[in-house]
Design a protein around this motif. Structure first.
Motif, PDB file in Angstrom:
ATOM      1  N   VAL A 170       9.794  -0.445   2.251  1.00 32.85           N
ATOM      2  CA  VAL A 170      10.763   0.583   2.620  1.00 32.85           C
ATOM      3  C   VAL A 170      12.016   0.481   1.752  1.00 32.85           C
ATOM      4  O   VAL A 170      12.517  -0.620   1.489  1.00 32.85           O
ATOM      5  CB  VAL A 170      11.165   0.451   4.108  1.00 32.85           C
ATOM      6  N   LYS A 175       0.823  -1.197   0.000  1.00 35.03           N
ATOM      7  CA  LYS A 175       0.000   0.000   0.000  1.00 35.03           C
ATOM      8  C   LYS A 175       0.862   1.253   0.000  1.00 35.03           C
ATOM      9  O   LYS A 175       0.620   2.186  -0.769  1.00 35.03           O
ATOM     10  CB  LYS A 175      -0.930  -0.006   1.213  1.00 35.03           C
ATOM     11  N   ASN A 176       1.866   1.277   0.881  1.00 31.89           N
ATOM     12  CA  ASN A 176       2.703   2.465   1.039  1.00 31.89           C
ATOM     13  C   ASN A 176       4.163   2.156   0.725  1.00 31.89           C
ATOM     14  O   ASN A 176       4.705   1.154   1.184  1.00 31.89           O
ATOM     15  CB  ASN A 176       2.623   2.995   2.470  1.00 31.89           C
ATOM     16  N   THR A 199      10.150  -6.972   1.780  1.00 30.27           N
ATOM     17  CA  THR A 199       9.519  -5.766   2.322  1.00 30.27           C
ATOM     18  C   THR A 199      10.435  -4.554   2.439  1.00 30.27           C
ATOM     19  O   THR A 199       9.958  -3.449   2.652  1.00 30.27           O
ATOM     20  CB  THR A 199       8.901  -6.066   3.689  1.00 30.27           C
ATOM     21  N   TYR A 200      11.764  -4.729   2.324  1.00 29.91           N
ATOM     22  CA  TYR A 200      12.628  -3.542   2.296  1.00 29.91           C
ATOM     23  C   TYR A 200      13.896  -3.827   1.499  1.00 29.91           C
ATOM     24  O   TYR A 200      14.299  -4.996   1.345  1.00 29.91           O
ATOM     25  CB  TYR A 200      12.956  -3.037   3.698  1.00 29.91           C
ATOM     26  N   ASN A 206       1.750  -4.094   5.196  1.00 31.18           N
ATOM     27  CA  ASN A 206       1.146  -3.064   4.347  1.00 31.18           C
ATOM     28  C   ASN A 206       2.139  -2.117   3.683  1.00 31.18           C
ATOM     29  O   ASN A 206       1.771  -1.409   2.748  1.00 31.18           O
ATOM     30  CB  ASN A 206       0.173  -2.211   5.182  1.00 31.18           C
ATOM     31  N   ASP A 207       3.364  -2.101   4.170  1.00 32.37           N
ATOM     32  CA  ASP A 207       4.316  -1.083   3.725  1.00 32.37           C
ATOM     33  C   ASP A 207       5.586  -1.710   3.160  1.00 32.37           C
ATOM     34  O   ASP A 207       5.940  -2.852   3.490  1.00 32.37           O
ATOM     35  CB  ASP A 207       4.685  -0.162   4.886  1.00 32.37           C
ATOM     36  N   TRP A 253       3.766   2.110  10.360  1.00 30.76           N
ATOM     37  CA  TRP A 253       3.967   1.140   9.285  1.00 30.76           C
ATOM     38  C   TRP A 253       4.063  -0.292   9.798  1.00 30.76           C
ATOM     39  O   TRP A 253       4.412  -0.557  10.956  1.00 30.76           O
ATOM     40  CB  TRP A 253       5.173   1.506   8.429  1.00 30.76           C
ATOM     41  N   HIS A 260       5.089  -4.441   8.108  1.00 33.65           N
ATOM     42  CA  HIS A 260       5.634  -5.114   6.923  1.00 33.65           C
ATOM     43  C   HIS A 260       4.548  -5.802   6.110  1.00 33.65           C
ATOM     44  O   HIS A 260       4.801  -6.259   4.997  1.00 33.65           O
ATOM     45  CB  HIS A 260       6.736  -6.101   7.315  1.00 33.65           C
ATOM     46  N   TRP A 317       7.854   3.710   1.336  1.00 32.38           N
ATOM     47  CA  TRP A 317       8.620   4.694   2.090  1.00 32.38           C
ATOM     48  C   TRP A 317      10.022   4.804   1.497  1.00 32.38           C
ATOM     49  O   TRP A 317      10.759   3.815   1.448  1.00 32.38           O
ATOM     50  CB  TRP A 317       8.717   4.278   3.557  1.00 32.38           C
ATOM     51  N   PHE A 376       2.449   1.121  -6.145  1.00 31.46           N
ATOM     52  CA  PHE A 376       2.119   1.514  -4.775  1.00 31.46           C
ATOM     53  C   PHE A 376       1.033   2.580  -4.758  1.00 31.46           C
ATOM     54  O   PHE A 376       1.021   3.478  -5.595  1.00 31.46           O
ATOM     55  CB  PHE A 376       3.373   2.029  -4.057  1.00 31.46           C
TER      56      PHE A 376
END
Length: 242
Positions: free
Chosen positions: A202, A102-103, A233-234, A199-200, A195, A197, A105, A129
């Motif tokens: 990074v 969703k987001n 997730t990042y 939904n977001d 936040w 992991h 960063w 995103f």
């Protein structure tokens, strides 16, 4: 390396500047990647592209490293000069290494903002995103490179932007972004939920200390590092972390 001609130079401070060059039509890159930059007679160094992957020019952001054999000369360039640019782009800081969320960063310090400008210039970022949040921490407001660009994107409701400074007391947002994430101030300021992991996603780019601190924090929170072969997730630029 290719010989590219300087078409624009902007000095933000005595030690921070950006420049544009011509672009070989055969040079391809993904938003967030970097290439090697040099001058005749100087070492080569890695620089992230600031320009978007579909721009007809190349753009870079640079600091001046004290006694740096490249940057001490690079800061002197002017329109019409020649810069040596690598013919290949590489790097792990690309959205394809992240799971769709969703987001998104984009968190950078200093010149670490450079690849995130490129990512914000890539249309596919906004397809993958729903929301893009850019966080940039520097010492003084003069060092907030591309402030106007990001501010204009917020006016178009394309991103949310959270610039912070650590030394300039006249700026509204004070402190290191790492601390503001840990005490949840950034989420409160942006009126966003803390936040997760789930939904977001990074992306990190900054000093070695910043990257390592944030990586440790995210790892402890259950986030995982993504790769092109196995998105997660990042991500961070592995070439810039010792």
């Amino acid at each position: 390396m290719a010989k590219e001609t300087v078409t624009e130079v902007i000095h933000l401070t005595d030690n921070l500047f950006s420049f544009k060059t011509t672009r070989d039509p055969g040079f391809r890159f993904e938003a967030g990647q970097f290439t090697m930059i040099g001058l005749d007679g100087t070492p080569k160094r890695a620089y992230s592209m600031v320009s978007g992957p579909y721009d007809e020019y190349l753009e870079f952001l640079s600091i001046v490293v004290e006694d740096g054999p490249l940057t001490s000369e690079l800061v002197k360039i002017k329109v019409g000069d020649t810069v040596n640019v690598g013919k290949k782009a590489v790097g792990t800081l690309i959205t394809d290494s992240l799971t769709k969320g969703k987001n998104l960063w984009l968190i950078g310090t200093g010149t670490g903002i450079a690849p995130f400008v490129s990512i914000c210039r890539d249309p596919k970022t906004y397809v993958k995103f729903e929301n893009v949040i850019v966080c940039h921490t520097v010492r003084t407001k003069k060092e907030l490179a591309y402030y106007d660009y990001f501010f204009n994107l917020t006016m178009k409701n394309m991103i949310q932007y959270f610039p912070t400074v650590t030394r300039d007391t006249e700026w509204v947002n004070q402190g290191r972004i790492t601390n503001l994430i840990k005490d949840q101030s950034v989420f409160q300021n942006l009126e966003l939920p803390v936040w997760t992991h789930q939904n977001d996603a990074v992306m990190l780019c900054g000093s070695t200390e910043f990257n390592k601190e944030m990586m440790e924090y995210l790892d402890q929170g259950g986030w995982t590092v993504g790769t092109l072969g196995e998105p997660a997730t990042y991500v961070y630029e592995k070439a810039f972390v010792g």
